[in-house]
Design an enzyme around this catalytic site. Structure first.
Site, PDB file in Angstrom:
ATOM      1  N   GLY A   1     -11.094  -5.318   3.522  1.00  0.00           N
ATOM      2  CA  GLY A   1      -9.684  -4.961   3.326  1.00  0.00           C
ATOM      3  C   GLY A   1      -9.180  -3.919   4.308  1.00  0.00           C
TER       4      GLY A   1
ATOM      5  N   THR B   1       0.824  -1.209   0.000  1.00  0.00           N
ATOM      6  CA  THR B   1       0.000   0.000   0.000  1.00  0.00           C
ATOM      7  C   THR B   1       0.862   1.263   0.000  1.00  0.00           C
ATOM      8  OG1 THR B   1      -1.607  -1.224   1.276  1.00  0.00           O
ATOM      9  CG2 THR B   1      -1.864   1.156   1.266  1.00  0.00           C
TER      10      THR B   1
ATOM     11  N   LYS C   1       4.640   1.608  18.024  1.00  0.00           N
ATOM     12  CA  LYS C   1       4.582   3.060  17.784  1.00  0.00           C
ATOM     13  C   LYS C   1       4.835   3.851  19.061  1.00  0.00           C
ATOM     14  CE  LYS C   1       1.452   2.428  13.875  1.00  0.00           C
ATOM     15  NZ  LYS C   1       0.035   2.256  13.499  1.00  0.00           N
TER      16      LYS C   1
HETATM   17  N1  HSE Z   1      -2.159  -1.254  10.706  1.00  0.00           N
HETATM   18  C1  HSE Z   1      -1.964   0.061  11.215  1.00  0.00           C
HETATM   19  C2  HSE Z   1      -3.264   0.607  11.757  1.00  0.00           C
HETATM   20  C3  HSE Z   1      -1.480   1.034  10.187  1.00  0.00           C
HETATM   21  O1  HSE Z   1      -4.297  -0.050  11.673  1.00  0.00           O
HETATM   22  O2  HSE Z   1      -3.245   1.699  12.294  1.00  0.00           O
HETATM   23  C4  HSE Z   1      -0.043   0.892   9.900  1.00  0.00           C
HETATM   24  O3  HSE Z   1       0.712   1.071  11.063  1.00  0.00           O
END
Ligand code: HSE
Length: 430
Positions: free
Chosen positions: A189, A16, A207
């Site tokens: 998705g 992506t 994060k």
């Molecule tokens: N999969 C993560 C989210 C986005 O759903 O925030 C990419 O870090």
């Protein structure tokens, strides 16, 4: 007139974000925010033939991302493969070892190997930039690392995973269970086929570990994060929390105290009127508490091709300026030690849901047990439920140490009228 410098960009990973970056650079051949020009001169991905929304036939192809990183045609290596180890780490190490700037969106890599990669990058004088790794299009990394370096940050807390936020928002809005909403999100998705990283809280933990390092000038310490995801969040708790004036969110937080740093991810209650409670759908949101600046709140799209590619492009623009900053808040050689704080010493308010027999004296027994354990009740609610074996009672507590609360929960669970172990949710300290 001076000739514009051309920066030859090697892009590894065409999912992506990679697709978003290539589309952006193809549509903006004049993208030259720092005076230079970015030209993609090589790509690498798992499959060359997979259908893509853009044409890669004119771009040099590399089966091996390490070869792309090492290519003499690559000036800047952009890593969008993902994963804390394996090809992503090998290729980033190769690029940095060759003194090449690296731009990555890989939160797992930075959270788990950030200190060693920072040491390598700084020894080689190469920038290592990862704006897209946290909050997608919201410039949280640059804001904390650069704009807030003059402050002393005490805490950062927020919603850092869009998939979990979407699932919790949909559960509340539609009255469907976690499993039902997750299945639909996968069909559409929005959620990965393997949702573990997201719903298990691990993505948010990566994060917040990065933000903690940036905010507190220490090395990221993902291993020290306390992590609980949303798979255990029940619709009943969403409804009862709402009756008490709260909304359940997956909150990631990092707090610094004289004892050290506490990094945690938990489903937590936020007051309905609070901006975190109002950040719905796939939004991300973050509070930063600085000793001098006070509170800052940012909110925006934490994922998606456009926002995340914009963050990658901003890092490429930074590379073009030629500036090389420390990877975290301080040089890798002088990062502060990360001293983890024992979470059981953490003090906060809590929500407890009990399933009890509907018989005389139960509430008295529960409140007496809590009082004996030193836990003070703030509010109490019993919901009548027809034809159920147990009735739910919920209560919120005043601030209490987690070790005291856990001991009280053990004692409540042992009461004859209490049918299951009480469900504990923390009330966010926001
Ligand atoms: N999969 C993560 C989210 C986005 O759903 O925030 C990419 O870090």
């Amino acid at each position: 007139m001076t000739q514009q410098k051309t920066w030859r960009i090697g892009v590894a990973g065409l999912g992506t974000v990679g697709a978003g970056l290539l589309t952006f650079l193809a549509e903006h051949p004049d993208f030259a925010p720092a005076g230079g020009k970015a030209v993609v001169t090589g790509v690498s991905a798992r499959s060359r033939s997979r259908p893509r929304p853009f044409d890669i036939s004119g771009l040099p192809w590399f089966d091996d991302p390490v070869a792309l990183a090492n290519s003499p045609q690559t000036d800047v290596f952009v890593e969008l493969i993902g994963g804390s180890d394996g090809p992503a780490k090998a290729a980033v190490e190769a690029a940095l070892s060759a003194g090449k700037p690296v731009v990555t969106a890989n939160k797992a890599l930075i959270a788990e190997h950030g200190a060693e990669l920072a040491a390598l990058a700084e020894a080689k004088g190469a920038p290592l930039l990862f704006e897209a790794a946290v909050m997608g299009g919201v410039p949280a990394v640059k804001m904390i690392r650069e704009a807030l370096v003059g402050d002393e940050i005490a805490s950062v807390a927020g919603i850092l995973n869009g998939t979990c936020n979407y699932i919790l928002t949909e559960m509340e809005a539609t009255g469907r269970s976690f499993a039902e909403v997750l299945a639909e999100a996968q069909r559409l998705g929005y959620a990965e086929a393997d949702p573990t990283m997201d719903v298990g809280g691990f993505d948010a933990a990566h994060k917040i570990s990065i933000l903690a390092a940036l905010a507190f000038g220490c090395a990221p310490n993902y291993a020290a994060a306390e992590i609980e995801g949303i798979a255990g969040v029940e619709l009943l708790d969403i409804h009862l929390a709402r009756d008490l004036g709260y909304r359940i969110k997956l909150v990631a937080s990092a707090d610094r105290s004289p004892d050290g740093v506490l990094v945690r991810v938990h489903p937590s209650l936020a007051p309905l009127s609070h901006p975190l409670a109002q950040a719905g759908g796939a939004l991300n949101a973050l509070f930063i508490e600085g000793r001098r600046i006070g509170r800052i709140f940012v909110q925006g799209p934490g994922a998606g091709a456009g926002p995340t590619a914009a963050a990658v492009a901003a890092d490429i623009a930074d590379v073009m300026t030629g500036a090389v900053r420390p990877v975290f808040q301080a040089p890798a050689t002088s990062l502060a030690p990360f001293t983890p704080v024992d979470p059981s010493k953490s003090i906060g308010r809590a929500y407890l849901r009990l399933s009890v027999k509907d018989e005389p004296g139960v509430i008295a027994a529960v409140s007496e047990t809590l009082a004996e354990a030193g836990v003070s009740i703030e509010s109490f609610l019993q919901k009548p439920v027809e034809n159920a074996s147990g009735v739910p009672i919920v209560l919120t507590t005043h601030a209490v140490a987690e070790s005291v609360l856990t001991a009280a929960i053990d004692r409540i669970a042992a009461l004859p009228a209490v049918l299951d172990r009480p469900r504990l949710l923390r009330i966010a300290k926001i």
